[in-house]
Design a protein around this motif. Structure first.
Motif, mmCIF file in Angstrom:
data_model
loop_
_atom_site.group_PDB
_atom_site.id
_atom_site.type_symbol
_atom_site.label_atom_id
_atom_site.label_comp_id
_atom_site.label_asym_id
_atom_site.label_seq_id
_atom_site.Cartn_x
_atom_site.Cartn_y
_atom_site.Cartn_z
ATOM 1 N N ARG A 79 0.831 -1.215 0.000
ATOM 2 C CA ARG A 79 0.000 0.000 0.000
ATOM 3 C C ARG A 79 0.860 1.257 0.000
ATOM 4 O O ARG A 79 0.581 2.223 -0.695
ATOM 5 N N GLU A 80 1.909 1.255 0.834
ATOM 6 C CA GLU A 80 2.799 2.414 0.899
ATOM 7 C C GLU A 80 3.462 2.661 -0.445
ATOM 8 O O GLU A 80 3.530 3.804 -0.922
ATOM 9 N N SER A 83 0.896 4.047 -2.921
ATOM 10 C CA SER A 83 0.354 5.379 -2.575
ATOM 11 C C SER A 83 1.058 6.491 -3.344
ATOM 12 O O SER A 83 0.477 7.547 -3.572
#
Length: 86
Positions: A79-80, A83
């Motif tokens: 996810r990081e 992003s």
């Protein structure tokens, strides 16, 4: 109707009969559902160079040359990484 190309391509190095690979693929498909991220799955056993590189480390998830995780999906790490493209 023209479809937009994926904004990011993730590559999962895998092999047939690998339970951890099946689990990671299922989790990734859920995580990426509805996104413009493409998932490419490559069987390491189709290429001796990939067998040498990844051996027993599969599954391995990469974004280009960056390894995001291996063995188990690190949801927060993926996810990081993603992003930065949203």
């Amino acid at each position: 109707m023209t479809l937009d190309p994926p904004s990011v391509v993730l590559t999962m190095y895998s092999r047939e009969g690998c339970h951890l690979c099946d689990v990671m693929e299922d989790e990734l498909r859920g995580l990426l559902a509805g996104s413009r991220v493409a998932l490419q799955i490559i069987d390491v056993d189709t290429d001796p160079a990939l067998q040498d590189k990844f051996g027993e480390w599969v599954p391995v998830l990469t974004a280009g040359d960056l390894e995001l995780c291996h063995y188990h999906l690190k949801h927060d790490r993926v996810r990081e990484y993603l992003s930065q493209f949203s």
